[in-house]
Structure formats: C-alpha cells, structure tokens
Motif scaffolding. Structure first.
Motif, PDB file in Angstrom:
ATOM      1  N   ASN A 120       3.521 -66.957 -74.085  1.00  0.00           N
ATOM      2  CA  ASN A 120       4.275 -66.109 -74.030  1.00  0.00           C
ATOM      3  C   ASN A 120       3.706 -64.691 -74.025  1.00  0.00           C
ATOM      4  N   SER A 121       4.220 -64.007 -72.868  1.00  0.00           N
ATOM      5  CA  SER A 121       3.530 -62.715 -72.849  1.00  0.00           C
ATOM      6  C   SER A 121       4.278 -61.785 -73.787  1.00  0.00           C
ATOM      7  N   THR A 122       3.389 -60.527 -73.703  1.00  0.00           N
ATOM      8  CA  THR A 122       3.913 -59.588 -74.602  1.00  0.00           C
ATOM      9  C   THR A 122       5.354 -59.052 -74.140  1.00  0.00           C
ATOM     10  N   SER A 123       5.367 -58.843 -72.928  1.00  0.00           N
ATOM     11  CA  SER A 123       6.698 -58.306 -72.279  1.00  0.00           C
ATOM     12  C   SER A 123       8.071 -59.105 -72.316  1.00  0.00           C
ATOM     13  N   HIS A 124       7.968 -60.300 -72.775  1.00  0.00           N
ATOM     14  CA  HIS A 124       8.869 -61.236 -72.874  1.00  0.00           C
ATOM     15  C   HIS A 124       9.699 -61.036 -74.365  1.00  0.00           C
ATOM     16  N   LYS A 125      10.874 -61.057 -74.190  1.00  0.00           N
ATOM     17  CA  LYS A 125      11.707 -60.617 -75.499  1.00  0.00           C
ATOM     18  C   LYS A 125      11.412 -61.530 -76.710  1.00  0.00           C
ATOM     19  N   ASP A 126      11.103 -62.833 -76.511  1.00  0.00           N
ATOM     20  CA  ASP A 126      10.801 -63.488 -77.978  1.00  0.00           C
ATOM     21  C   ASP A 126       9.529 -62.976 -78.577  1.00  0.00           C
ATOM     22  N   PRO A 127       9.449 -62.760 -79.917  1.00  0.00           N
ATOM     23  CA  PRO A 127       8.346 -62.249 -80.494  1.00  0.00           C
ATOM     24  C   PRO A 127       7.185 -63.085 -80.803  1.00  0.00           C
ATOM     25  N   LYS A 128       7.444 -64.524 -80.543  1.00  0.00           N
ATOM     26  CA  LYS A 128       6.418 -65.380 -80.805  1.00  0.00           C
ATOM     27  C   LYS A 128       5.496 -65.547 -79.712  1.00  0.00           C
ATOM     28  N   LYS A 129       4.434 -65.135 -79.693  1.00  0.00           N
ATOM     29  CA  LYS A 129       3.486 -64.989 -78.489  1.00  0.00           C
ATOM     30  C   LYS A 129       2.474 -66.119 -78.209  1.00  0.00           C
ATOM     31  N   THR A 130       1.735 -65.925 -77.228  1.00  0.00           N
ATOM     32  CA  THR A 130       0.696 -66.755 -76.948  1.00  0.00           C
ATOM     33  C   THR A 130      -0.392 -66.975 -77.945  1.00  0.00           C
ATOM     34  N   GLY A 131      -0.653 -68.139 -78.237  1.00  0.00           N
ATOM     35  CA  GLY A 131      -1.785 -68.652 -79.090  1.00  0.00           C
ATOM     36  C   GLY A 131      -1.296 -68.991 -80.355  1.00  0.00           C
ATOM     37  N   GLY A 132       0.129 -68.859 -80.807  1.00  0.00           N
ATOM     38  CA  GLY A 132       0.699 -69.472 -81.850  1.00  0.00           C
ATOM     39  C   GLY A 132       1.203 -70.662 -82.059  1.00  0.00           C
ATOM     40  N   LEU A 133       1.490 -71.538 -83.029  1.00  0.00           N
ATOM     41  CA  LEU A 133       2.190 -72.592 -83.216  1.00  0.00           C
ATOM     42  C   LEU A 133       3.565 -72.425 -83.558  1.00  0.00           C
ATOM     43  N   TYR A 134       4.475 -72.566 -82.590  1.00  0.00           N
ATOM     44  CA  TYR A 134       5.802 -72.087 -82.425  1.00  0.00           C
ATOM     45  C   TYR A 134       6.621 -72.418 -83.735  1.00  0.00           C
ATOM     46  N   ALA A 135       7.117 -71.355 -84.607  1.00  0.00           N
ATOM     47  CA  ALA A 135       7.876 -71.325 -85.689  1.00  0.00           C
ATOM     48  C   ALA A 135       7.194 -71.934 -87.076  1.00  0.00           C
ATOM     49  N   VAL A 136       6.027 -72.252 -86.916  1.00  0.00           N
ATOM     50  CA  VAL A 136       5.140 -72.930 -87.856  1.00  0.00           C
ATOM     51  C   VAL A 136       3.995 -71.666 -88.418  1.00  0.00           C
ATOM     52  N   LYS A 137       3.443 -71.583 -87.350  1.00  0.00           N
ATOM     53  CA  LYS A 137       2.236 -70.290 -87.692  1.00  0.00           C
ATOM     54  C   LYS A 137       2.079 -69.622 -86.330  1.00  0.00           C
ATOM     55  N   ASP A 138       2.783 -68.441 -86.281  1.00  0.00           N
ATOM     56  CA  ASP A 138       2.990 -67.770 -85.177  1.00  0.00           C
ATOM     57  C   ASP A 138       2.198 -66.620 -84.930  1.00  0.00           C
ATOM     58  N   VAL A 139       1.814 -66.241 -83.578  1.00  0.00           N
ATOM     59  CA  VAL A 139       1.376 -64.938 -83.143  1.00  0.00           C
ATOM     60  C   VAL A 139       2.407 -64.036 -82.969  1.00  0.00           C
ATOM     61  N   LEU A 140       2.600 -63.088 -83.505  1.00  0.00           N
ATOM     62  CA  LEU A 140       3.673 -62.264 -83.486  1.00  0.00           C
ATOM     63  C   LEU A 140       3.648 -60.669 -82.691  1.00  0.00           C
ATOM     64  N   ASP A 141       4.577 -60.439 -81.678  1.00  0.00           N
ATOM     65  CA  ASP A 141       5.045 -59.123 -81.265  1.00  0.00           C
ATOM     66  C   ASP A 141       3.895 -58.836 -79.968  1.00  0.00           C
ATOM     67  N   THR A 142       2.380 -59.190 -80.207  1.00  0.00           N
ATOM     68  CA  THR A 142       1.588 -58.890 -78.906  1.00  0.00           C
ATOM     69  C   THR A 142       0.708 -60.000 -78.751  1.00  0.00           C
ATOM     70  N   ALA A 143       0.666 -60.663 -77.500  1.00  0.00           N
ATOM     71  CA  ALA A 143      -0.211 -61.549 -77.019  1.00  0.00           C
ATOM     72  C   ALA A 143      -1.569 -61.135 -76.976  1.00  0.00           C
ATOM     73  N   PRO A 144      -2.297 -62.130 -77.165  1.00  0.00           N
ATOM     74  CA  PRO A 144      -3.877 -61.540 -77.143  1.00  0.00           C
ATOM     75  C   PRO A 144      -4.353 -61.761 -75.674  1.00  0.00           C
ATOM     76  N   VAL A 145      -3.486 -61.683 -74.762  1.00  0.00           N
ATOM     77  CA  VAL A 145      -4.074 -61.738 -73.397  1.00  0.00           C
ATOM     78  C   VAL A 145      -2.908 -60.977 -72.654  1.00  0.00           C
TER      79      VAL A 145
END
Length: 220
Positions: A120-145
């Motif tokens: 999920n790109s940083t510019s998508h409205k969902d705050p859970k971003k690339t590299g996270g385990l969705y709703a379990v251990k999230d990467v929030l707000d900013t994607a690492p790429v």
C-alpha cells in the motif's frame, strides 16, 4: 575493436549475467518460480471483478477492482507451511494491494483464512502501509518505498514466526502467540491464523494499479 574496448565489453557482459542470475534464484537452492512472465499458469482468479489480473510486459498487472488471484501451482494443489517467498513489486500512486499467506481459494470477498502482508503506497488513504502484517503488526502512515519504483518484497514463515522485509530491511517481525485466538484479538478477522495454505495476490479497488514480477517460493 581495440583490446581495452574488448576487455571492457567482456566485463560489462559478465556483470549483466551476474545481475540476471541474482534476480532468478537457482532451482537447486530449492526456489520454485511462481510466474512464467507470459501467462497466469499456476494461478486461479476468483473473478469477483473480471479482468483484475492480466500479464503486461512480463509482469502481473493488478487493477480494475476487488478480486484475488490464488497460487495453485502446476498441479492445482499448492500448499505451504514453512517457506520463504520473494518477488518484486511496484505500486503506482494511490494504490493498494496485498499478498496473502496461509490462505485458500474462495469465490468472493476478502480472504477469510490466513494473513495479509500489506502492499500500500503512502498516497493511498489506508494508513496501513507496505511491509506490515495487516491489522496485526502494521507499518503506519508512510510506506518504506516510493510509488512507481520496483522494490524487493520478502516473506518468511517458520513455525509461528513471520518476517517481512522490503529491499532487504525487516519491516515486520512477529510471532503468533500460543493460544492465539484471532476471533477475540481481531474481531472481524477470525481466520487470521497460520496453517498449511497457499498465497494470493489482492486486487483492492478500481483506482489501484500494482505490478508483480520475479515471484519465487522455497519450502523450508
């Protein structure tokens, strides 16, 4: 051609061969190609939204609306317990997708079984971003790429331990607890639990466009 020019050409070709070899793991290391770059052999789409998955310039293009593409393998019964996965992903601006693990084919809806490794790109409205385990251990707000750039996506499942890495950097390191009850912990996601299953690629919404290529899996 002068000798020094010939030497430079040979060196360049040697580097190019090495680069190709690095992108395509050797079969004798246990890696199995999941995508032939030409068609969707070994995959099964649930066609919830027809035309969400296509092959374009040697990549799997994901677009058009919600559907899921399940890896079934050459015999139609692919299933993994402990494994490593690696592939290359590119999300375009405002795009969302995902890679499901420990899942199984279903005709429609978000997969009820297994975990989603977020794309999920940083510019998508969902705050859970690339590299996270969705709703379990999230990467929030900013994607690492960033958007519109290829990046390496790696997943490793060993026992109850899940590791996600982006471009070689660990973004999620999580172990499913003993007695894990997702119905209590996650409420609306009761099937989020490790068990033998396959992988799936998610087409999220009509505005999202994401590409996948060089997909490999290795049972452990």
């Amino acid at each position: 051609m002068k000798l020094n020019q010939l030497t430079s050409l040979v060196a360049f070709l040697g580097l190019a061969v090495c680069a190709v070899a690095e992108d395509k793991p050797a079969a004798n290391d246990g890696w199995v190609s999941m995508f032939n770059g030409q068609d969707l052999s070994g995959w099964k789409s649930n066609e919830e939204t027809p035309g969400s998955f296509s092959v374009e310039n040697g990549t799997i293009k994901v677009s058009n609306g919600r559907s899921h593409l399940f890896y079934v393998g050459p015999n139609g019964d692919a299933k993994f317990t402990n494994f490593e996965f690696k592939g290359k992903v590119k999300h375009m601006p405002g795009s969302n997708s995902g890679l499901y693990i420990a899942t199984e084919y279903q005709d429609k809806g978000w997969p009820e079984k297994g975990y989603e490794c977020q794309v999920n790109s940083t510019s998508h409205k969902d705050p859970k971003k690339t590299g996270g385990l969705y709703a379990v251990k999230d990467v929030l707000d900013t994607a690492p790429v960033g958007d519109d750039e290829w990046f390496d996506y790696s997943i490793k499942v060993e026992g109850k331990h899940i590791t996600i890495s982006i471009n070689g950097q660990v973004t999620t390191d999580w172990t499913e607890p003993e007695g894990w009850d997702p119905a209590t912990a996650l409420k609306n996601m009761p099937g989020r639990k490790l068990s033998p299953g396959t992988m799936a690629i998610q087409a999220h919404d009509p505005k999202s466009v994401v590409y996948y290529k060089d997909l490999y899996i290795r049972p452990l």
